[in-house]
Motif scaffolding. Sequence first.
Motif, PDB file in Angstrom:
ATOM      1  N   ASP A   1      11.917  -1.694   2.900  1.00 54.05           N
ATOM      2  CA  ASP A   1      10.557  -1.593   2.367  1.00 54.05           C
ATOM      3  C   ASP A   1       9.594  -2.005   3.462  1.00 54.05           C
TER       4      ASP A   1
ATOM      5  N   SER B   1      10.799  -7.697   4.237  1.00 52.48           N
ATOM      6  CA  SER B   1      11.718  -6.602   3.933  1.00 52.48           C
ATOM      7  C   SER B   1      13.099  -6.872   4.513  1.00 52.48           C
TER       8      SER B   1
ATOM      9  N   LYS C   1      16.749   6.918  -0.431  1.00 53.37           N
ATOM     10  CA  LYS C   1      15.368   7.200  -0.033  1.00 53.37           C
ATOM     11  C   LYS C   1      15.321   8.280   1.040  1.00 53.37           C
TER      12      LYS C   1
ATOM     13  N   LYS D   1       8.141   5.157  -3.807  1.00 46.58           N
ATOM     14  CA  LYS D   1       7.484   3.888  -4.109  1.00 46.58           C
ATOM     15  C   LYS D   1       7.897   3.372  -5.490  1.00 46.58           C
TER      16      LYS D   1
ATOM     17  N   ASP E   1      11.160   1.751  -5.220  1.00 47.78           N
ATOM     18  CA  ASP E   1      11.041   0.414  -4.655  1.00 47.78           C
ATOM     19  C   ASP E   1      10.641  -0.599  -5.717  1.00 47.78           C
TER      20      ASP E   1
END
Length: 385
Positions: free
Chosen positions: A265, A271, A360, A380, A383
Amino acid sequence: MNLEFGDVTFSLTDRQYALVTEILKLGGQRKAHSQQLTQQPQPQQITLPSTSETTTNTPEPKKNTGKSDLTIVIPNIVLELLTEDSNLYDFSATTDPTDTTTSLARFSIQRAHLNHFVDVTGNSELEIQVGAFGLLDTRPATTNRFRDAIVPGANAGDRDMLLVHLSASAGKSKVVVTLDTSRVYLVLDYIHDLQDFAVKPFRIVTEDTGATMGYMSSEDESEDAVDEEPTVPWRPEEDDEEVVQINEFGYRVNLVDLEVVVLQDASSPQSEAIVMAMRQLVVAYDKVMTIAAHEVGMFFCVMSDDERLRFIEDFNVTATIDQRLVGPGHRISNVVVDFSEVMVRASYHDIELVLDILNKASLLMAAPVADQGEMKSLVKKVDEI
């Protein structure tokens, strides 16, 4: 000859990039057409004997007995990539380009030296030295907290980050590229945007169907296919031995102290990331391709913490790929891969992190150009979940 320049800064929009590729394509087509004309047989010219008894002695042309050196020094080079909101091939726009452009990336090169040498026999050498170079994410609307995509490594010091050496002589040429002590941050959506910028001029999306096509339509390609003569595949013959020797080519790519950081991220400074590090990676080709990697390892980390958890212990790997033509239509391939001892330690959380990053990447790479925004919003949401 020595040339010293000041700092060089320029920008390139996707519209300009498309125009340059079109010009290069047309130039290549003209060159190929002119070569076809020159290869056509010319009528023989009959030379009549001279009736004059007097002869004139013409001096022989002087041979090249000198050499040429060229050195170019540029302290800083900056290239900024820009994207435009208007149609890529609509060159009739009268608005100011600065009102519709958005910055995408900024490449910077420091301490660039170019040395070119040609000796009396025609052998040439070209050497390019780059003290340091980097790539910066300049997207205004991004939430990326790690905008420096390429930076020098922690142990770089005063060493040159990039060295390119090209040598060419009669019948042989070789390229040696060395990349020393660099760190690369891979942000998935940013890589997707850079890839889209690079391939955008090579496709045209129709407004009606949204289908992706090349420059020429299918009708144009069919007409060209009818006009062109069928090509015969090349076969090695005894008479072609000299041609093979003339076109001999080799290269060597040497990567030293390279780290590749894949972020889970990029919008969070805490992250988690997967880091692949290697002491040295060598890819060489001289009739046989050889790939050798030394002290390759992988570990997990949190970007705000210096602690590293080993996932794969350091190992060495060597691969040799030999492909040769042994007869008409027959090719032999020999691939040899040698691994040292490999030790893998992973927990359930580590495997989950790897799968999350792979999901992703697959979502972004599978998305068509028109659905980029929707797919990024989907990433997103993943996430957040």
